[in-house]
Structure formats: structure tokens, C-alpha cells
Motif scaffolding. Structure first.
Motif, PDB file in Angstrom:
ATOM      1  N   TYR A   1       0.844  -1.202   0.000  1.00 13.87           N
ATOM      2  CA  TYR A   1       0.000   0.000   0.000  1.00 13.87           C
ATOM      3  C   TYR A   1       0.880   1.253   0.000  1.00 13.87           C
ATOM      4  O   TYR A   1       1.941   1.266   0.647  1.00 13.87           O
ATOM      5  N   HIS A   2       0.394   2.295  -0.710  1.00 14.26           N
ATOM      6  CA  HIS A   2       1.124   3.570  -0.742  1.00 14.26           C
ATOM      7  C   HIS A   2       0.099   4.701  -0.779  1.00 14.26           C
ATOM      8  O   HIS A   2      -1.098   4.491  -1.065  1.00 14.26           O
ATOM      9  N   THR A   3       0.571   5.899  -0.527  1.00 16.02           N
ATOM     10  CA  THR A   3      -0.306   7.093  -0.533  1.00 16.02           C
ATOM     11  C   THR A   3       0.154   8.113  -1.572  1.00 16.02           C
ATOM     12  O   THR A   3      -0.213   9.293  -1.496  1.00 16.02           O
ATOM     13  N   ASN A   4       0.967   7.655  -2.527  1.00 15.43           N
ATOM     14  CA  ASN A   4       1.455   8.525  -3.599  1.00 15.43           C
ATOM     15  C   ASN A   4       0.327   8.709  -4.609  1.00 15.43           C
ATOM     16  O   ASN A   4      -0.063   7.770  -5.298  1.00 15.43           O
ATOM     17  N   GLU A   5      -0.187   9.962  -4.705  1.00 18.62           N
ATOM     18  CA  GLU A   5      -1.321  10.224  -5.586  1.00 18.62           C
ATOM     19  C   GLU A   5      -0.926  10.160  -7.058  1.00 18.62           C
ATOM     20  O   GLU A   5      -1.787   9.990  -7.931  1.00 18.62           O
TER      21      GLU A   5
ATOM     22  N   GLN B   1      -2.586   2.254  -8.658  1.00 16.78           N
ATOM     23  CA  GLN B   1      -2.671   0.927  -8.024  1.00 16.78           C
ATOM     24  C   GLN B   1      -3.070  -0.054  -9.100  1.00 16.78           C
ATOM     25  O   GLN B   1      -4.035   0.169  -9.808  1.00 16.78           O
TER      26      GLN B   1
ATOM     27  N   ARG C   1      -3.706   1.448  -3.045  1.00 17.25           N
ATOM     28  CA  ARG C   1      -3.885   2.627  -2.216  1.00 17.25           C
ATOM     29  C   ARG C   1      -5.063   2.391  -1.303  1.00 17.25           C
ATOM     30  O   ARG C   1      -6.072   1.813  -1.721  1.00 17.25           O
TER      31      ARG C   1
ATOM     32  N   GLU D   1      -8.398   2.684   0.305  1.00 17.59           N
ATOM     33  CA  GLU D   1      -9.648   3.322  -0.084  1.00 17.59           C
ATOM     34  C   GLU D   1     -10.775   2.761   0.770  1.00 17.59           C
ATOM     35  O   GLU D   1     -10.522   2.269   1.874  1.00 17.59           O
TER      36      GLU D   1
ATOM     37  N   GLY E   1       4.347   4.062   2.878  1.00 17.63           N
ATOM     38  CA  GLY E   1       3.351   3.035   2.600  1.00 17.63           C
ATOM     39  C   GLY E   1       3.397   1.922   3.647  1.00 17.63           C
ATOM     40  O   GLY E   1       3.960   2.062   4.733  1.00 17.63           O
TER      41      GLY E   1
END
Length: 602
Positions: A129-133, A137, A144, A146, A196
């Protein structure tokens, strides 16, 4: 000490019968010590069994902990290597503007970690998992957070909760499924910024199921806890997610059904720490150990009781046999005391009682024979008394006749005939006197001289006499007619009258407490076989053993082993008879029956 102990035992058992004595000694010597030793042995066996069982259980828990620790390290290594991959950290922290770069990153992640996630068994899902917009995915490895459901909860909520934990690596159980375990590992760059999360979903049965199922043959429970004592895996899966509270901890508030407070359980607890903060906790039901101890106790007690009862039965049987045989022997003795001398105790045993029974049989036979002999002796005594009455006139008749002959010889002035008659009178005066058996040595020598005077008149000048008499022995006592039969043998068996220069030498002397008598002649002697037979008492022939048997018996009757009779001879040359007897200044008496029996044996 030994004598004191013997007196104590004898005093304690004095009033007991034989059965009670044997059983008391059996109880004190065998039964009580056996029970005490059996109790001690039983205690030691149970202690040894418990120790062996606990060592086995401890080793089993230790081995289980090693296996769990090895598996945990393998999954931890996968999560750590993934989360610390420098290329992955660089790609997750990059801002993407070109789709080509995004595709390249996706391909790198799939190419690098997709195959790696298949190395270990039991991985049901593997995600990064990552939070890089700016990064997509792909739905395969890259995700990401959700609003989807993940491990029983919302992805965002799960992600936010995972970020709140202080440790970067965490194991937890899926909230909606205790058969799944979740491993999370934060992905952090060099500046400490969380980029992440590595998410690994494990199959519980593959990871823990085989190691935790049915431990200790169903008589125990295993728990795997993390650093906060939270239960990650357990034999009883209903406890997964709960907490374990030890004696040093107190549960705040009311415990849930999943929680376990060790302070309230009486089960045996064994704890093994893993290389991390995890622990493997084993609870062993004491009831199982108590059941096993009871089984061992019953087994040993049963065997001990069996052999004790067997020994008691054998002892009672032996005692009963001994007492019965003794009572039977006592009954036969009662019959013997009533005059029934034909009683016999029949036995086949070869023990001491058997020897006693054989001795009783021999004794009863000998007593019966003695009673019969006494009866016969009584009858013979009556007969001899009658004969003695008839023979009482004979000595007086002989004395009167000799007196008449002496008067006639005096009238005829025949001196030689007078000396013969005087010698006969002296000889018969002692010979026909049956009232005495012991005389002085002087009287015995006078008797022998009277006999020799008669023989000298009969064989005039043929035999020379030599006398060697100690003057100190005349008043000592000896047996009547002890020397005369020996001198008579010189004429009857030694053929002394046919020998040229015939000689008879009679010696009597005192040596210490003994008197030595000797009769020597130079007659024809005795052959070696005959001499041996006479000395051994086996000679049967004319003269009843040369008259020696009667002399030996009378010596043994009065003096026992203190008197000796010796016969020496050389065929054709000489014979010597030697007698040694105690020097008695008082008349000796007949000794007891023991000496008679000894003389019979000789």
C-alpha cells in the motif's frame, strides 16, 4: 548391645506361642520394612515420573517455540526485505508525470516481489500500500487505501490504525476471521517519512495449525502471544484476540471470554520466549498428571500388595506346617509317656524338624528296646535269684571240704598238700565272693599269688616268676580279678609251660595319679592278625578273646576313658599286657550310662 537386644526380644516374645513369635518376627523384619520401603519407593517413582513428564513437556514446548520462531522470522524477513528495498522506497517517494515511468514502476514491483511472495507457504494475500497520488494501483501488488474491505475492516481505517502503532512490524489477527493472520510493515524513507505499508495475509492453519493442534495428547493448551500479551494463535481458537494476564498483572475491568488470567488457573504453566517479544505459553492440566500418578500409584501398590499377600500366605502355610508337625510330635510324645513305644512320626521333609522327628523315632525305638530289655532283665534277675539260692550252699561246701582235707593232711603231716589246700582256699575265697567288685591291690596280688602257687605245684619248676611291686600301691584300689585272667592266659594260650626258661614278670607301680600294671611272659606270643582282631574287639575264638573283652568292659564301666588296656605281642617270642588306671585311695564306683554307651562303642 547384642546381648541387650537378645534379652529384649526374648522378654517381648516370652509369653507368645510359636505361631505368634514367627508372625511377629515376620512383621517386624519383613512386613513393616517392606511397607515403609514400598512407600518411599512409590514416592520416588512418582517424583521421578513427574520430573520426566515435565522435562518431556518442557522440551516439547521448547521445540514448538523454536518452530514458531523460525516461521515468524521467515515471514518477518519477507516483510522487512520488501519494506526496506531501496528501489521500492525511491519509486514510492517519486512524483510521476509520465505514464511510462508509472508503468515501469508497476512492472518493477510485480517483477521483484510477486515471485518473492510465493516462496513461503500460507500467504493468502500480499500487497504493497502507498499514498502517492501520482502512482497508480494495479490491483495486483500496488494498492492505495480506499473504502474497500480489508481483513474485516475498512482499508482507510485499517491503514490509519496501522500507522498509529509505534512498532514498524506488527502481527495481528483478522477481525472477522480468526483463521487469518495479518502482517504489516511500514515503508519508511531515510527521512523517517512513512511512504506506505507492506500487507501480508497468512493462512492460520498453514502457519500455526499443525504445531498448536492437540498438544500433549489433548491434555494441554498452547498460546502464542505478542509483546502486549495479546493472543495471536491458540489451540482453542476462541481465545484468539484475547489477552493473557500473569500473576504480576491485574486485569483492568471485567475479563472477556477471550481473556485468560493465569492467577485464577491451577494448571501447570510453561512459558518460552522467542527471539522477539513473542512468547509460547503452555497450560498443562494437572488432572492429567494426577491421573497418571494415580495409575502409577495403583500399579505399584497393587504389585506390592500382591506380593505381600503372597508372602503372608506362604508364611502362614509354613507356620501352619511347622506348628502342626510340632503338635503331632507332641502328641506322639504323650503316647510315648503313656507306654506306647510303637509310635512313629512319619515324615518326608529333610529340614531340622525332619531330623528331630527321625531322632524321636530312633529314641522311641531305643526306649522300647530298653524297656523290653529291663523287663527281660527283671525276669532273668528273678531266675538268677532262684539259682543263687540254690548255689548259696556251694561256697560253704567247698570251704568245708577244703577244711576237712586240710585236717586230714595235718594228720598225715603232708606239708605240700597243706600248702596246696591253703592256696586253693585263698583263691576261692576271693573268686566265690560275689558281694564285692573292688579290692585293694594287695588283695589282688594275693589272689594272683594263690593262683600261681597252685600252678607251680602243677608244673613244678617249669616257670620262673619275677615280681616288681611298688610298696606305695598296696592300699590303692583296683578291680577284682583284674590280673588273674591275664596270668591264666599265660598258661592257657601262651603255652608258657612248654617254653624253655619260661618267665612270667608281674609289675605294679605308681606314676603320678595313675597306677601301671604289667604282665609279661616269654611264651609263644600271638600272631599279628589275631592280635589286631583282639585289639579291635572283633576276635571270635576259643576263650572269648583271651578274656580281654571282660577286662576292657569293667575298666570302662568304672573309669571310662581314664583307664587304658594295651596288648602287645610278637609271635613265637613274647606277650605283654599293660593296664593303666587312676590311683584310687577310695573305692571307685560304677560311672553313668554315658560311659557304658561309650564303652559299647569301643
Amino acid at each position: 548391645m547384642r546381648l541387650w537386644l537378645e534379652r529384649m526380644v526374648i522378654g517381648f516374645t516370652r509369653r507368645m506361642n510359636l505361631r505368634s513369635k514367627i508372625l511377629s518376627m515376620y512383621s517386624l523384619i519383613l512386613l513393616v520394612p517392606t511397607l515403609l520401603l514400598s512407600g518411599v519407593a512409590l514416592f520416588l517413582v512418582i517424583q521421578s515420573y513427574q520430573h520426566s513428564y515435565l522435562v518431556t513437556v518442557d522440551e516439547a514446548v521448547r521445540q514448538t517455540a523454536r518452530n514458531i520462531d523460525f516461521g515468524k522470522q521467515s515471514y518477518d524477513l519477507l516483510a522487512v526485505r520488501t519494506a526496506t528495498d531501496s528501489e521500492l522506497i525511491a519509486r514510492l517517494g517519486r512524483q510521476y508525470t509520465d505514464m511510462v515511468e508509472i508503468v515501469d514502476t508497476v512492472n518493477y514491483v510485480d517483477r521483484t516481489f510477486l515471485i518473492t511472495s510465493k516462496y513461503l507457504p500460507g500467504i493468502a494475500d500480499f500487497r504493497i500500500y502507498h499514498t502517492n497520488e501520482t502512482l497508480v494501483q494495479d490491483g495486483q501488488l500496488l494498492w492505495r487505501p480506499e473504502g474497500r474491505k480489508l481483513a474485516g475492516m475498512d482499508e482507510r481505517l485499517w491503514y490509519e490504525a496501522a500507522m498509529q502503532f509505534s512498532s514498524s512490524l506488527r502481527w495481528s489477527n483478522a477481525p472477522d476471521n480468526p483463521n487469518q493472520i495479518v502482517i504489516t510493515r511500514k515503508i519508511v524513507n531515510d527521512n523517517g517519512v512513512v511512504l506506505g505499508m507492506v500487507y501480508i495475509l497468512l493462512n492460520y492453519d498453514t502457519v500455526f495449525g499443525e504445531m498448536l493442534s492437540d498438544p500433549f495428547k489433548g491434555e494441554g493448551t498452547l498460546y502464542v502471544t505478542d509483546g502486549s500479551q495479546r493472543i495471536l494463535a491458540a489451540t482453542d481458537r476462541s481465545k484468539i484476540g484475547g489477552r493473557i494476564y500473569t500473576d504480576e498483572q491485574s486485569a483492568e475491568g471485567e475479563l472477556t471470554d477471550k481473556d485468560i488470567n493465569f492467577a485464577q488457573t491451577k494448571e501447570l504453566q510453561i512459558t518460552k520466549s522467542l527471539s522477539s517479544e513473542w512468547q509460547v505459553v503452555a497450560l498443562i492440566r494437572m488432572k492429567y498428571i494426577d491421573t497418571q500418578n494415580g495409575t502409577v500409584l495403583l500399579l505399584i501398590a497393587g504389585i506390592t500388595l500382591f506380593f505381600l499377600l503372597l508372602s503372608i500366605f506362604l508364611m502362614m502355610t509354613i507356620v501352619k506346617n511347622i506348628v502342626w508337625r510340632i503338635r503331632k510330635l507332641g502328641g506322639r510324645m504323650s503316647d510315648l509317656s503313656r507306654g506306647d513305644f510303637d509310635v512313629v512320626v512319619r515324615n518326608q521333609e529333610k529340614d531340622e524338624l525332619g531330623e528331630l522327628e527321625n531322632m524321636f523315632n530312633s529314641m522311641s525305638g531305643r526306649i522300647g528296646k530298653l524297656v523290653e530289655d529291663i523287663t527281660q532283665a527283671g525276669l532273668m534277675e528273678r531266675e538268677q535269684a532262684f539259682k543263687a539260692l540254690q548255689a548259696q550252699i556251694n561256697p560253704h561246701f567247698i570251704y568245708n571240704s577244703l577244711s576237712l582235707l586240710r585236717w586230714r593232711a595235718l594228720d598225715a603231716q603232708d606239708e605240700e598238700q597243706i600248702r596246696i589246700i591253703d592256696a586253693l582256699t585263698t583263691f576261692y575265697r576271693l573268686t566265690l565272693n560275689n558281694q564285692i567288685s573292688v579290692i585293694t591291690i594287695n588283695d589282688e596280688l594275693e589272689h594272683v599269688k594263690a593262683y600261681l602257687d597252685i600252678q607251680q605245684f602243677r608244673y613244678m619248676g617249669r616257670v620262673r616268676m619275677e615280681w616288681e611291686i611298688d610298696s606305695n600301691v598296696g592300699k590303692l584300689y583296683t578291680l577284682k580279678t583284674l590280673l588273674q585272667p591275664i596270668v591264666e592266659n599265660c598258661y592257657m594260650h601262651g603255652a608258657i609251660t612248654r617254653k624253655k626258661d619260661a618267665l612270667i614278670r608281674i609289675s605294679v607301680s605308681k606314676a603320678g595319679d595313675y597306677v601301671l600294671m604289667s604282665v609279661f611272659d616269654n611264651g609263644q606270643g600271638i600272631s599279628e592278625p589275631t592280635l589286631k582282631a583282639i585289639n579291635e574287639g572283633t576276635y571270635v575264638g576259643k576263650g572269648n578273646g583271651f578274656g580281654t573283652s571282660n577286662i576292657k568292659e569293667r575298666l570302662a564301666l568304672y573309669f571310662g576313658d581314664n583307664a587304658k588296656f594295651t596288648l602287645d605281642s610278637k609271635a613265637g617270642e613274647w606277650t605283654r599286657v599293660s593296664i593303666v588306671l587312676p590311683a584310687c585311695s577310695e573305692q571307685p564306683t560304677i560311672r553313668g550310662n554315658d560311659n557304658i554307651a561309650q564303652s559299647d562303642d569301643r
